[in-house]
Enzyme design. Structure first.
Site, short mmCIF file in Angstrom:
data_model
loop_
_atom_site.label_atom_id
_atom_site.label_comp_id
_atom_site.label_asym_id
_atom_site.label_seq_id
_atom_site.Cartn_x
_atom_site.Cartn_y
_atom_site.Cartn_z
CD GLU A 450 -2.85 -0.64 -0.23
OE1 GLU A 450 -2.92 0.50 -0.72
OE2 GLU A 450 -3.30 -1.64 -0.79
C1 LIG Z 1 2.77 -9.61 0.39
C2 LIG Z 1 2.47 -8.51 -0.58
C3 LIG Z 1 1.17 -8.26 -0.96
C4 LIG Z 1 0.90 -7.29 -1.93
N1 LIG Z 1 -0.39 -7.14 -2.39
C5 LIG Z 1 -0.60 -6.33 -3.46
C6 LIG Z 1 -1.90 -6.28 -4.09
O1 LIG Z 1 -2.85 -6.92 -3.64
N2 LIG Z 1 -2.05 -5.50 -5.18
C7 LIG Z 1 -1.02 -4.77 -5.71
O2 LIG Z 1 -1.23 -4.11 -6.71
N3 LIG Z 1 0.20 -4.80 -5.14
C8 LIG Z 1 0.44 -5.56 -4.04
N4 LIG Z 1 1.67 -5.61 -3.46
C9 LIG Z 1 2.75 -4.82 -4.06
C10 LIG Z 1 3.22 -3.71 -3.15
O3 LIG Z 1 2.30 -2.67 -3.14
C11 LIG Z 1 4.62 -3.32 -3.67
O4 LIG Z 1 5.50 -4.37 -3.29
C12 LIG Z 1 5.08 -2.00 -3.13
O5 LIG Z 1 4.30 -0.95 -3.64
C13 LIG Z 1 6.56 -1.74 -3.46
O6 LIG Z 1 6.82 -1.98 -4.80
P1 LIG Z 1 8.05 -2.93 -5.21
O7 LIG Z 1 7.92 -4.20 -4.48
O8 LIG Z 1 8.12 -2.98 -6.68
O9 LIG Z 1 9.34 -2.20 -4.63
P2 LIG Z 1 10.10 -0.99 -5.31
O10 LIG Z 1 9.13 -0.01 -5.85
O11 LIG Z 1 11.14 -1.51 -6.21
O12 LIG Z 1 10.78 -0.32 -4.02
C14 LIG Z 1 11.94 -0.88 -3.38
C15 LIG Z 1 12.46 0.13 -2.37
O13 LIG Z 1 12.82 1.35 -3.03
C16 LIG Z 1 12.13 2.46 -2.50
N5 LIG Z 1 11.73 3.37 -3.57
C17 LIG Z 1 11.17 3.05 -4.75
N6 LIG Z 1 10.94 4.15 -5.48
C18 LIG Z 1 11.34 5.21 -4.74
C19 LIG Z 1 11.35 6.62 -4.93
N7 LIG Z 1 10.84 7.19 -6.02
N8 LIG Z 1 11.85 7.38 -3.95
C20 LIG Z 1 12.33 6.85 -2.82
N9 LIG Z 1 12.36 5.52 -2.59
C21 LIG Z 1 11.86 4.70 -3.52
C22 LIG Z 1 10.90 1.87 -1.81
O14 LIG Z 1 10.45 2.70 -0.75
C23 LIG Z 1 11.43 0.52 -1.33
O15 LIG Z 1 12.05 0.68 -0.08
C24 LIG Z 1 1.95 -6.53 -2.47
C25 LIG Z 1 3.27 -6.76 -2.03
C26 LIG Z 1 3.54 -7.73 -1.13
C27 LIG Z 1 4.97 -7.97 -0.72
#
Ligand SMILES: Cc1cc2nc3c(=O)[nH]c(=O)nc-3n(C[C@H](O)[C@H](O)[C@H](O)COP(=O)(O)OP(=O)(O)OC[C@H]3O[C@@H](n4cnc5c(N)ncnc54)[C@H](O)[C@@H]3O)c2cc1C
Length: 605
Positions: A450
């Protein structure tokens, strides 16, 4: 003999927050909630507590140990999850906070979140299914056509269909501007979707007749970035005009993610449009546009804001149950003697050691502070829904600024509460014989999904507090300062705490000004400080919540004669004396506009 107190949640604390402090019963004098009363509210909370304890809590560990399995296109889950959700739906809880005209109970949102806290504390991964379903249904109620509502929302409220939110893709998590799922328009007004989603919770299971996916995608030729994102309903099974299930849609789970916690909530990789099914004789997942083209992300925020509050409450609830379980253990386990006591004297319980009491007080101050914040936010939702136009506008302005805090602060500090719960149990806490290690693993998700902690921080500093030329911040600080004035008037300890909170509030106002100035010349330099800013604002808000609770105790005597009040006062004191002063270091760093992280280079790691 009275039964042992619940280790799921504290009903006494909920009653205090809901009735003595937030005066939820008074909402029932508003037209919107006229069908309810304190009695009906208490009855739904009683029912939730019973269902959560009887049907959700018992399989929490089993679901953790028995991961979901993908067999062909289907997901196998332990049957207890479906049984618990059937009971939940039969109690009409899916639509508990929805309007009666759509089949809901029209319960005040504050009372609804109090109910949900029981389910989240008892078993967060089973409770995640209705969290997603209600969020999905609320989005369609806000933005869908009457036809979409009738076809998909009504069965969700009845517990026959479940919902998901499909935003993330392998290459697009925090930044949804980069999604590549494509939605091609067809002449009949429908769309065909092609692409790969990632991380989708509850994306496949056999517990519902149908699964309603809400999918973000881009229509070819739409603007680049988030302005070109549209939102679609993509059901697992198409639904015929008479409501009966039609063809299998071309959305199929091609893999599962295996997680450290939240294991009962299946996490899936849905593939759309691979031709594994061919509805209407054609590959492509059939989708129905919600609202207008290219406004999808804005609509999705209806669901995301609700989900963010839900995540904050979930984090709080897991922290809360961990606290109660570590307290029960510490009261029961004899170990050592107080410093200086003779070895001839009997062992004392763990609670006999001040350092253990420190860990318990810290947990109490985090989880009760966070519960107060999430319920306070819910009360603002009620003002938006049922208050005068002024109350509604004020509620919305304050909720905007509090939402990233209500999502992130509990996710950080109630997770830390779970870490302390493990520590209180010592070696036992590190084993699977006790629940606290699972609570810690489950809660570790909350700062990630989220919108991560970093993304919430950018939302708070980059948008919310500066909105309307600083009106966002003023909406918050005006309320905080009004509470301080009540603290002054009360005198004694509330007045002492009010002075501390006021001083913190002035620091926040000053530092926001400094950062806003920095941001107008150098936005990346401002945002490099966003996470520390979020944490400082969060600590201040929780201190404010403790001052509010202290005032809500009124003239209750905080001694042996009233252990509830005595505990509240000590937890407030702990937070104000041990936690709030840590903000001094945060504010000093923020004032200095330090560039260490900004100037660090990739090759220097
Ligand atoms: C168990 C689980 C359930 C989930 N359920 C859903 C779901 O039902 N529906 C759905 O759509 N998604 C879902 N998600 C996805 C979740 O919302 C994303 O994992 C989350 O938004 C982070 O995206 P990412 O994993 O690609 O990490 P990334 O975006 O790659 O981020 C990795 C790190 O980099 C940091 N970062 C990234 N971009 C920036 C920036 N611009 N500035 C500063 N820091 C940054 C982040 O804060 C994080 O610490 C789920 C994830 C998990 C693990």
């Amino acid at each position: 003999m009275s039964p042992l107190p619940s280790t799921v949640l504290s009903r006494a604390d909920l009653d205090f927050l809901l009735h003595d402090w937030l005066r939820v019963g008074e909402l029932c004098s508003r037209e919107h909630y006229a069908d309810h009363s304190r009695e009906t509210i208490d009855a739904v909370i009683d029912l939730s507590a019973e269902l959560a304890t009887r049907y959700f809590a018992p399989h929490n560990r089993k679901a953790d140990l028995t991961e979901p399995r993908l067999v062909g296109e289907e997901v196998e889950l332990i049957p207890e999850i479906g049984e618990a959700l059937r009971r939940f739906a039969e109690a009409d809880l899916v639509g508990a906070a929805m309007d009666s005209e759509v089949g809901g109970m029209q319960l005040p949102y504050t009372a609804y979140l109090a109910c949900m806290a029981w389910f989240y504390a008892a078993n967060i991964s089973t409770a995640a299914y209705p969290l997603l379903t209600t969020g999905n249904a609320n989005l369609l109620l806000a933005h869908g056509t009457p036809e979409l509502v009738e076809r998909y929302v009504t069965p969700m409220i009845e517990g026959r269909y479940f919902g998901t939110m499909c935003l993330s893709e392998p290459q697009a998590g925090s930044n949804l501007a980069d999604i590549t799922t494509r939605a091609e328009p067809r002449e009949d007004g429908t769309y065909r979707l092609f692409g790969q989603k990632m991380w989708i919770s509850a994306g496949e299971h056999q517990m519902a007749e149908n699964i309603v996916h809400l999918v973000l995608a881009k229509i070819p030729g739409s603007p680049a970035g988030t302005r070109g994102i549209s939102l679609f309903v993509v059901p697992k099974f198409l639904v015929d005009e008479d409501g009966s299930l039609g063809e299998r849609n071309d959305v199929v789970i091609t893999g599962l993610n295996h997680k450290m916690g939240f294991r009962g909530t299946v996490n899936t990789m849905p593939t759309l449009g691979q031709g594994l099914h061919t509805p209407g004789g054609e590959a492509g997942a059939v989708g129905y546009l919600v609202g207008t083209e290219n406004t999808g992300l804005k609509q999705m925020f209806t669901m995301m804001n609700e989900a963010r509050l839900g995540v904050g409450l979930g984090a709080t609830a897991i922290g809360y149950t961990g606290y109660l379980k570590s307290l029960a253990y510490a009261r029961d386990r004899p170990q050592g003697r107080p410093a200086g006591a003779s070895p001839e004297t009997p062992q004392v319980a763990l609670t006999g050691h001040a350092d253990v009491r420190r860990m318990l007080l810290a947990q109490k101050s985090y989880v009760e502070g966070a519960l107060a914040l999430t319920l306070y936010c819910a009360r603002l939702v009620d003002d938006e829904r049922s208050g005068t136009p002024e109350q509604a506008a004020e509620g919305k302005a304050l909720l905007d600024v509090l939402t990233p805090i209500a999502k992130s602060w509990p996710s950080q500090w109630c997770l830390y509460a779970n870490e302390l719960a493990v520590q209180v149990l010592g070696g036992a806490g590190y084993t699977i014989d006790y629940d606290v290690e699972q609570h810690y693993r489950d809660n570790r998700l909350n700062p990630i999904h989220e919108g991560t902690h970093g993304i919430q921080a950018q939302d708070l500093l980059g948008r919310k507090v500066l909105a309307g030329g600083g009106a966002g911040l003023a909406a918050l600080t005006d309320r905080v300062l009004a509470t301080c004035a009540r603290g002054d008037a009360a005198g004694g300890e509330p007045a002492e705490m009010a002075a501390q909170v006021r001083s913190g509030c002035e620091d926040l106002i000053a530092v926001t000004g400094t950062l806003a100035e920095l941001g107008s010349a150098d936005p990346p330099a401002m945002l490099a400080n966003a996470s520390v800013y979020l944490e400082a604002a969060g600590h201040l808000v929780i201190a404010w919540m403790w001052l509010e609770q202290l005032l809500a105790l009124g003239d209750r005597t905080a001694d042996e004669s009233d252990s509830f009040a005595a505990g509240k006062v000590r937890a407030a004191r702990y937070f104000l004396r041990w936690e709030l002063p840590t903000n001094d270091a945060r504010f000093a760093l923020l004032r200095s506009a330090d560039r260490t992280t900004l100037d660090m280079r990739d090759e220097w790691f």
